[in-house]
Design an enzyme around this catalytic site. Structure first.
Site, PDB file in Angstrom:
ATOM      1  N   HIS A  52       5.359   7.043  -1.578  1.00 58.06           N
ATOM      2  CA  HIS A  52       5.520   6.671  -0.038  1.00 58.06           C
ATOM      3  C   HIS A  52       5.106   5.226  -0.109  1.00 58.06           C
ATOM      4  CE1 HIS A  52       6.245  11.005   0.297  1.00 58.06           C
ATOM      5  NE2 HIS A  52       5.272  11.176  -0.767  1.00 58.06           N
ATOM      6  N   ASN A  83      -0.318   2.061  -6.116  1.00 62.82           N
ATOM      7  CA  ASN A  83      -0.691   1.807  -5.084  1.00 62.82           C
ATOM      8  C   ASN A  83      -1.989   0.721  -4.975  1.00 62.82           C
ATOM      9  OD1 ASN A  83      -1.748   2.172  -2.161  1.00 62.82           O
ATOM     10  ND2 ASN A  83      -3.273   3.669  -2.899  1.00 62.82           N
ATOM     11  N   MET A 106       0.932  -1.118  -0.163  1.00 60.71           N
ATOM     12  CA  MET A 106      -0.073  -0.105  -0.047  1.00 60.71           C
ATOM     13  C   MET A 106       0.906   1.165  -0.061  1.00 60.71           C
ATOM     14  SD  MET A 106      -1.949   2.624   1.408  1.00 60.71           S
ATOM     15  CE  MET A 106      -1.609   2.749   3.025  1.00 60.71           C
ATOM     16  N   CYS A 107       0.566   2.191  -0.682  1.00 54.11           N
ATOM     17  CA  CYS A 107       1.247   3.322  -1.015  1.00 54.11           C
ATOM     18  C   CYS A 107       0.574   4.729  -0.908  1.00 54.11           C
ATOM     19  CB  CYS A 107       2.182   3.423  -2.340  1.00 54.11           C
ATOM     20  SG  CYS A 107       3.000   1.675  -2.313  1.00 54.11           S
ATOM     21  N   GLY A 108       1.295   5.986  -0.748  1.00 56.04           N
ATOM     22  CA  GLY A 108       0.721   7.132  -0.933  1.00 56.04           C
ATOM     23  C   GLY A 108       1.478   7.930  -2.439  1.00 56.04           C
TER      24      GLY A 108
END
Length: 641
Positions: free
Chosen positions: A55, A79, A1-3
């Protein structure tokens, strides 16, 4: 999972900072605490500039910093989770796998074919250097958040990001519609000084006739919320993405009828676990139930095993049971949805690994009293609504676990009952029932500090209540019982399972009964079709932002593509029977599945919305409707961060 975030500008140098500031960066880093970096791409002729910010939360394979860039100057932000459709090895990272496949695409059709094949939640941003184009979008259900914001003028730029901050300016953030994939020709926009969006929409079949009206409807739906100076056009080739699920079966059999029965009592006393056993005596019904269990179990399996566990099997085997940490948590009320998810997770999570059951409760107010009304209550319902004595709500000593009756809200009581059922099914499992207790003071503090920014751009009373409840629940800070004593506990689980999608597909909401009573099964079918169509904008982007803020990932088993396709293949009469009382008729197939899984009293619990079960809706005693704009979400400034 990412930003993930991308800013595109084609004029002044300071324009990037008009969109991307330290507050947004802070929220993005909370989503991806394991790696953060940025990359700036400037066109060779200086006609446009792009900032890419990635991120990463490590969940699968090795940590893969984003954004990714290849030798051809392509740039990728991802993401998502690939659970099927494209092979991702046990030690591979799906971001790298996707980037590799994208680099092999030689046409628009290739890119659409790739994304059509994916199974799992995703949002992405892809810069295709050779074409000077930017591709972006969300999966079919919108299970991952992506927002956009456009400048006042067509040539001032725009921004895409997983999460933003509340803005009082005219340039409001909006969720990118999960209507398809978008493309922007950056070179052409820089030349014409006019930003234009190109859409490649989702369709059940790209060979269907009469596609023009469908395309027109999608364009109208997406365009209505865009600024006037941002045109949206359909791609010239009329290419589309193939939907990952089949269309809804709207068949109404003669046996099921089209109108509700007036002869069936809706008295709750007629509901019993034995009632479910009667349905299971029918061979056809039992076969369908087991097919449903199988497909839902596989969905849960994919979501609890597709993650990095930082201990090898030998290390895990030598550690004492009490020292092992949970990697999977369930948003847990003790209701039918969370009970089934927990029971199925138990089948696939390694036995020596605890499962965290996250149960949130908001402190019951002192002055609220049980008022006498003409409404009849069962003894059990009255007990659930009993409030703590006035003196026990004062001077709450949370660390000592004192006066916890102040948090004995309905979901806490059903949660404890559900825990006993799960312990009976598998007494060898360590079930961490995490009691998460929230006071009005802490609620107001955290709403002002961050929750309102995560809920944004949604803004209703319902969004506030659910957003706050999910934020505190998924944070996982509370107490667990250790030899009869409550001790502080902070859930380390990075994967949070949630039951969203069950009510929308199985007629679980009270509005479905109202619709059925007015319009029969035909009207109910239309209502359920609409539920999935709008779930991206009503629920999933918000919930992803909320849960992701803790460096955790929301996973939705009921919205697995195989689960949705299975349920869509069934006529409504096989999934629910709203002529039956509450606690039986809604989500009937799920209740039957729960019975077959060995669950007991929880199989007949009526639907109770999170905002009422956790008592957040009563905490602030606001005389509000769920659809009202919530002033509490706007009573702050960005500087308060």
């Amino acid at each position: 999972m990412c930003g993930i975030c991308c800013v595109v500008t084609w004029c002044s140098e300071h324009a990037i900072h008009d969109f991307f500031n330290k507050d947004i960066l802070c929220h993005l880093r909370r989503r991806g605490p394991d790696s953060s970096q940025q990359l700036i791409k400037t066109a060779s002729d200086l006609s446009y500039k792009c900032l890419f910010s990635g991120h990463v939360l490590r969940l699968r394979g090795l940590i893969t910093p984003q954004p990714l860039k290849d030798a051809s100057d392509n740039i990728f932000l991802w993401n998502g989770e690939i659970f099927n459709g494209v092979h991702v090895g046990d030690l591979e990272n799906d971001t790298e796998v996707m980037f590799h496949h994208l680099a092999l695409c030689s046409s628009e059709a290739d890119i659409l074919s790739l994304f059509s094949s994916l199974r799992g939640p995703w949002s992405f941003i892809y810069y295709q250097a050779s074409q000077h184009t930017l591709w972006f979008g969300r999966d079919y259900f919108g299970r991952r958040s992506l927002l956009w914001q456009f400048g006042n003028e067509a040539d001032s730029g725009f921004c895409l990001t997983s999460v933003s901050v509340y803005s009082k300016s005219d340039n409001q953030w909006q969720e990118v519609p999960a209507s398809g994939i978008f493309k922007i020709n950056l070179k052409a926009c820089a030349t014409t000084k006019s930003l234009s969006l190109i859409l490649f929409p989702w369709k059940y079949s790209c060979t269907e006739k009469a596609v023009e009206p469908i395309f027109s409807n999608v364009l109208d739906h997406v365009s209505k919320d865009l600024p006037n100076h941002i045109p949206l056009v359909m791609n010239e080739s009329k290419l589309c993405l193939r939907a990952p699920v089949i269309s809804l079966n709207k068949t109404i059999s003669e046996a099921s009828g089209g109108c509700p029965s007036t002869n069936v009592s809706n008295n709750i006393h007629t509901v019993s676990v034995e009632t479910l056993q009667g349905f299971l005596a029918e061979e056809h019904k039992k076969k369908l139930v087991h097919q449903f269990i199988d497909v839902l179990s596989e969905a849960v399996k994919r979501r609890v095993l597709s993650l990095f566990r930082d201990e090898d099997w030998e290390t895990r085997a030598t550690r004492s049971m009490s020292n092992r940490k949970a990697h999977v948590a369930v948003l847990f009320s003790g209701g039918i949805d969370s009970m089934v998810i927990a029971a199925l997770a138990d089948k696939h999570v390694p036995l020596g690994e605890p499962i965290d059951l996250l149960n949130v409760a908001f402190m019951i107010k002192e002055h609220t009293k049980q008022k006498g009304t003409t409404k009849k209550h069962t003894l059990q319902e009255v007990q659930r609504d009993l409030l703590c004595p006035q003196e026990s709500c004062k001077d709450l000593d949370a660390k000592a676990g004192a006066h916890l009756s102040c948090f004995d809200v309905p979901d806490r009581l059903t949660g404890r009952a559900g825990l006993k059922e799960l312990e009976a099914i598998n007494p060898s499992r360590t079930w961490n029932f995490v009691e998460i207790n929230v006071t009005l003071e802490e609620l107001n503090k955290m709403r002002q500090q961050c929750i309102n920014h995560l809920v944004y751009p949604l803004d209703t009373v319902l969004d506030d209540s659910i957003g706050c409840a999910i934020w505190f629940a998924s944070r996982g800070e509370g107490f667990i019982s250790n030899q009869g004593e409550l001790k502080p506990y902070n859930s380390p689980a990075k994967v949070v399972l949630t039951g969203i999608g069950a009510d929308e597909q199985l007629a679980g909401y009270s509005r479905h009964r109202v619709c059925f009573k007015k319009y029969g099964l035909e009207g109910l079918n239309k209502e359920l079709e609409m539920e999935l169509d709008r779930i991206s904008s009503r629920n999933l982007g918000r919930d992803d932002r909320i849960i992701g803020d803790h460096g955790k990932e929301a996973r939705f088993p009921f919205l697995d593509e195989e689960v949705v396709s299975f349920l869509n293949s069934l006529p409504i009469s096989e999934k629910a029977d709203l002529t039956l009382p509450r606690g039986i008729g809604e989500k009937l197939i799920l209740r039957l599945a729960a019975k077959e899984l060995g669950l007991a009293a929880s199989t007949i619990l009526p639907k109770r919305a999170l905002q009422f079960g956790s008592r957040i809706a009563k905490l602030e005693s606001k005389n509000e409707k769920a659809s009202d704009m919530c002033s509490r979400l706007k009573s702050f400034s960005v500087n308060e961060l």
